[in-house]
Write an enzyme that holds these catalytic residues in place. Structure first.
Site, PDB file in Angstrom:
ATOM      1  N   GLY A   1       0.956  -1.181  -0.001  1.00  0.00           N
ATOM      2  CA  GLY A   1      -0.050  -0.059  -0.105  1.00  0.00           C
ATOM      3  C   GLY A   1       0.754   1.286  -0.196  1.00  0.00           C
ATOM      4  O   GLY A   1       2.161   1.247  -0.209  1.00  0.00           O
ATOM      5  N   ASN A   2       0.375   2.344   0.153  1.00  0.00           N
ATOM      6  CA  ASN A   2       0.938   3.730   0.340  1.00  0.00           C
ATOM      7  C   ASN A   2       0.282   4.492   1.210  1.00  0.00           C
ATOM      8  O   ASN A   2      -0.712   4.180   1.951  1.00  0.00           O
ATOM      9  CB  ASN A   2       0.996   4.463  -1.232  1.00  0.00           C
ATOM     10  CG  ASN A   2      -0.376   4.696  -1.517  1.00  0.00           C
ATOM     11  OD1 ASN A   2      -1.171   5.503  -1.040  1.00  0.00           O
ATOM     12  ND2 ASN A   2      -0.824   4.126  -2.603  1.00  0.00           N
ATOM     13  N   TRP A   3       0.963   5.632   1.821  1.00  0.00           N
ATOM     14  CA  TRP A   3       0.459   6.597   2.906  1.00  0.00           C
ATOM     15  C   TRP A   3      -0.778   7.532   2.251  1.00  0.00           C
ATOM     16  O   TRP A   3      -0.975   8.401   3.199  1.00  0.00           O
ATOM     17  CB  TRP A   3       1.655   7.268   3.189  1.00  0.00           C
ATOM     18  CG  TRP A   3       2.603   6.564   3.908  1.00  0.00           C
ATOM     19  CD1 TRP A   3       3.995   6.156   3.403  1.00  0.00           C
ATOM     20  CD2 TRP A   3       2.517   5.932   5.076  1.00  0.00           C
ATOM     21  NE1 TRP A   3       4.716   5.557   4.344  1.00  0.00           N
ATOM     22  CE2 TRP A   3       3.985   5.141   5.363  1.00  0.00           C
ATOM     23  CE3 TRP A   3       1.659   5.736   6.151  1.00  0.00           C
ATOM     24  CZ2 TRP A   3       4.131   4.552   6.404  1.00  0.00           C
ATOM     25  CZ3 TRP A   3       2.015   5.000   7.272  1.00  0.00           C
ATOM     26  CH2 TRP A   3       3.148   4.425   7.542  1.00  0.00           C
TER      27      TRP A   3
END
Ligand code: C5P
Length: 223
Positions: free
Chosen positions: A29-31
């Site tokens: 995933g990412n932030w």
């Protein structure tokens, strides 16, 4: 800037960050928090638009007056955006989409069994923004305005111009990320590039203010 009306218009927005499953409990995933996309949704509702927000893995309250479609992965988001796109006057792709996903999603939790760490083989996800531009070129509506984002740690106008052309969108919002800016930060600094050659610098203000500037640029392009 002028707050051009979007009354009777349909605005489709993607927000958040996609997740690509490795097994039943893990993902890549990412932030991204989704805050920029939600700011667009609120601003578009305030201008009288019919708003659909395709939200990936956000924890924000649903914006009042918008239809919210929840997705997890890039492929989910691709399907949801393509399904909603035919009726949209304006499309804004703020989502941070995973460029790659694991080739396989393990059916059971991957175990640490004393052997070497397992390799993770990746395959490319669809470029949703480029696909939306392609869809418009093939099937219309011709007047649809498509907005993309380019979050870069080393922003360059030349590279952003090429990205704008490659993605086939009408507006590209270039912003710097990393070092406390971008994802999750309270405000930001941007340049909005237009396919017809314009460049609108936007000073370091809120995500709400950026949404207003971009919606005005988009609304001005609607006939
Ligand atoms: O290529 P890059 O990731 O910098 O492009 C960013 C823009 O493209 C954003 O608007 C993002 O939402 C969109 N994008 C997409 N599908 C991908 C990757 C990015 O729609 N697979």
């Amino acid at each position: 800037e002028e707050s051009l009306s979007l009354a009777g218009r349909t605005v489709l927005i993607s927000a958040g960050g996609t997740r690509e499953e490795l097994d039943p409990v893990r993902f890549l995933g990412n932030w991204s928090t989704g805050r920029q996309g939600y700011a667009f949704a609120r601003a578009a509702v305030a201008r009288g638009a019919v708003v659909t927000l395709v939200a990936a893995n956000t924890e924000l309250p649903d914006p009042a007056g918008a239809k919210v479609v929840r997705v997890v992965s890039a492929r989910d988001m691709d399907a949801a955006m393509l399904a909603e796109a035919p009726g949209a006057d304006v499309i804004v792709m703020t989502a941070a989409v995973a460029d790659f996903r694991p080739v396989v999603r393990a059916e059971a939790k991957i175990k640490k069994d004393g052997a070497l760490p397992p390799p993770i083989e990746l395959t490319e996800n669809p470029d949703i923004l480029a696909g939306l531009s392609r869809r418009r070129a093939e099937r219309g509506p011709a007047g649809q305005v498509i907005v993309g984002f380019a979050a870069e740690t080393d922003p360059s106008l030349d590279a952003a111009r090429s990205k704008l052309a490659r993605k086939g969108c009408d507006l590209l919002v270039l912003n710097r990320v990393g070092d406390g800016e971008g994802f999750g930060a309270a405000d930001n600094e941007w340049v909005v590039l237009a396919a017809d050659g314009g460049a609108t610098p936007v000073p370091r203000r809120s995500k709400d203010a950026l949404a207003e500037v971009v919606l005005s640029l988009a609304a001005a392009r609607l006939s």
